[in-house]
Design an enzyme around this catalytic site. Structure first.
Site, short mmCIF file in Angstrom:
data_model
loop_
_atom_site.label_atom_id
_atom_site.label_comp_id
_atom_site.label_asym_id
_atom_site.label_seq_id
_atom_site.Cartn_x
_atom_site.Cartn_y
_atom_site.Cartn_z
N SER A 41 0.80 -1.23 0.00
CA SER A 41 0.00 0.00 0.00
C SER A 41 0.84 1.28 0.00
CB SER A 41 -0.92 0.01 1.23
OG SER A 41 -0.16 -0.12 2.41
N ASP A 327 -4.34 7.56 7.93
CA ASP A 327 -5.12 6.57 8.67
C ASP A 327 -4.22 5.83 9.65
OD1 ASP A 327 -3.72 4.72 7.15
OD2 ASP A 327 -5.42 4.18 5.88
N HIS A 330 -1.02 4.64 7.28
CA HIS A 330 -0.41 5.34 6.14
C HIS A 330 -0.29 6.85 6.34
CE1 HIS A 330 -2.69 1.75 4.68
NE2 HIS A 330 -1.50 1.50 4.13
#
Ligand SMILES: *[C@@H]1O[C@H](CO)[C@@H](O)[C@H](O)[C@H]1NC(C)=O
Ligand SMILES: *[C@@H]1O[C@H](CO)[C@@H](O)[C@H](O)[C@H]1NC(C)=O
Ligand SMILES: *[C@@H]1O[C@H](CO)[C@@H](O)[C@H](O)[C@H]1NC(C)=O
Ligand SMILES: *[C@@H]1O[C@H](CO)[C@@H](O)[C@H](O)[C@H]1NC(C)=O
Ligand SMILES: *[C@@H]1O[C@H](CO)[C@@H](O)[C@H](O)[C@H]1NC(C)=O
Length: 350
Positions: A41, A327, A330
């Site tokens: 990610s 979040d 991240h």
């Protein structure tokens, strides 16, 4: 008089022209023209599965992408990621994600700038997600080379980037394994990772860049216990072991590959931003260092969660630019921008 002047000017003009063309040749020889991106990610720009079961981390939902471009793009952030800033620095477009390209559902894809094979949640080994692990990502890259989508000449002027942020470890620990047994497992992870780096180098990519692990003890998922006040040093200490193994592995490979490999030090750059409460130049400042902008209202919900009736199960800060983390895992776009700023000098070595 006129004649004399113009004969003087002509060589000067030619000389300037020569310098300009020289400069262009130098630039195109030095800078990678295509980027190939692998990992998770931290670098996924739109590959992640759009239809994972409810409750799984999902970047295809509001409020992901609210800062840029204003709607979800699959990026696990409110906007751009580090790889987007790096592409801009190199002078190319951020390479397109592979899955939309291979599904051919989203129109013509520009292959001029390479390809991004990174999928959120993945690791070098299998993890929580059904999305492709790093081995499969490289298999897909190799298929495109076999099909001559990318040629040997293309690869010759390319750089590969590997972003591994720790899903292998999160998955390992979720299977009731203890922190104390992690160092042994780290050897397996780093061996598999360096094997992958060498594989892509052997395919013909001349410059290979890999990230170190971040100070994971400072991730919101870990600092929530102290209400986002203090990092867990025990975790950062373990991260140091992975990073040391990676350094040794890359140093060994560099003796066989004409120093073609480079570590992008996310550990140091994250620490620099956290210690400076922004970037080292003072042009970016964070009000919230460890507290994320978007966070679930309980330990079973996360950024973007809604209940059966569609009611929000998370809180969203007023100004995403004020928070380093977007979040629970991240960085925000502004967070990545500050990290990029700390990395700019080492990127000049590319
Ligand atoms: C996405 O995930 C769902 C649920 O796990 C799965 O059924 C589907 O095959 C996945 N899609 C792709 C393209 O892998
Ligand atoms: C990666 O995924 C493939 C396909 O699911 C699997 O066969 C392979 O064992 C995995 N590789 C590693 C290194 O875990
Ligand atoms: C790759 O680049 C080198 C110089 O950097 C050159 O000597 C070589 O011929 C190139 N190979 C291909 C396949 O383009
Ligand atoms: C982990 O341990 C719990 C309780 O000891 C058990 O219920 C669970 O099945 C275990 N999970 C795995 C993946 O071993
Ligand atoms: C989640 O919170 C509840 C209540 O505050 C607590 O009992 C539970 O242990 C927590 N679960 C996890 C996985 O932290």
């Amino acid at each position: 008089m006129e004649l004399a002047q113009s004969t003087l000017f002509l060589p000067l003009f030619l000389c300037v022209l020569f310098l300009i063309t020289q400069e262009k040749v130098l630039v195109s020889a030095k800078h990678p023209t295509k980027l190939f991106v692998f990992g998770d990610s931290f670098a996924d720009t739109g590959n992640t599965n759009k239809s994972l079961p409810p409750g799984a981390p999902n970047s295809w939902i509001y409020p992901y992408g609210i800062t840029f471009p204003g709607k979800p793009t699959g990026r696990f952030s409110d906007g751009l990621l580090l790889i987007d800033f790096i592409a801009e620095f190199i002078g190319v477009k951020s390479p397109p994600p592979y899955r939309p390209y291979i599904l051919r559902k989203e129109g013509v894809v520009d292959l001029k700038f390479g390809m991004n094979f990174a999928y959120g949640g993945t690791g070098v080994f299998d993890t929580f997600t059904t999305d492709p692990n790093m081995t499969v990502q490289i298999n897909d890259f190799q298929k495109l080379i076999k099909e001559s989508v990318f040629t040997a000449k293309d690869l010759n002027s390319s750089a590969a980037f590997f972003f591994l942020s720790g899903n292998d470890y999160a998955f390992y620990l979720s299977n009731n394994k203890s922190l104390s047994s992690i160092p042994t497992f780290m050897t397996n992870v780093v061996n598999q990772l360096t094997f992958n780096l060498k594989r892509v180098y052997d395919l013909g990519v001349k410059k290979v860049v890999v990230t170190s692990l971040t100070p994971m003890g400072c991730l919101p998922g870990n600092t929530v216990r102290s209400l986002f006040q203090t990092c867990i040093e025990e975790v950062n200490h373990l991260v140091g072991h992975h990073n040391l193994l990676l350094q040794q592995g890359v140093a060994k490979l560099n003796t066989e590959t004409k120093k073609s490999l480079m570590i992008l030090d996310l550990y140091a750059s994250f620490q620099s931003v956290l210690q400076n409460k922004g970037d080292h130049q003072g042009s970016i400042e964070f009000k919230n260092l460890l507290k994320p902008c978007c966070v679930g209202t309980s330990n079973t919900t996360r950024c973007g969660s809604v209940d059966a009736k569609g009611a929000k199960m998370y809180t969203l800060c007023e100004d995403p630019k004020s928070a380093f983390f977007w979040d629970d895992i991240h960085p925000s776009q502004q967070g990545w921008r500050a990290v990029y700023s700390a990395l700019e000098d080492s990127l000049k070595q590319l």
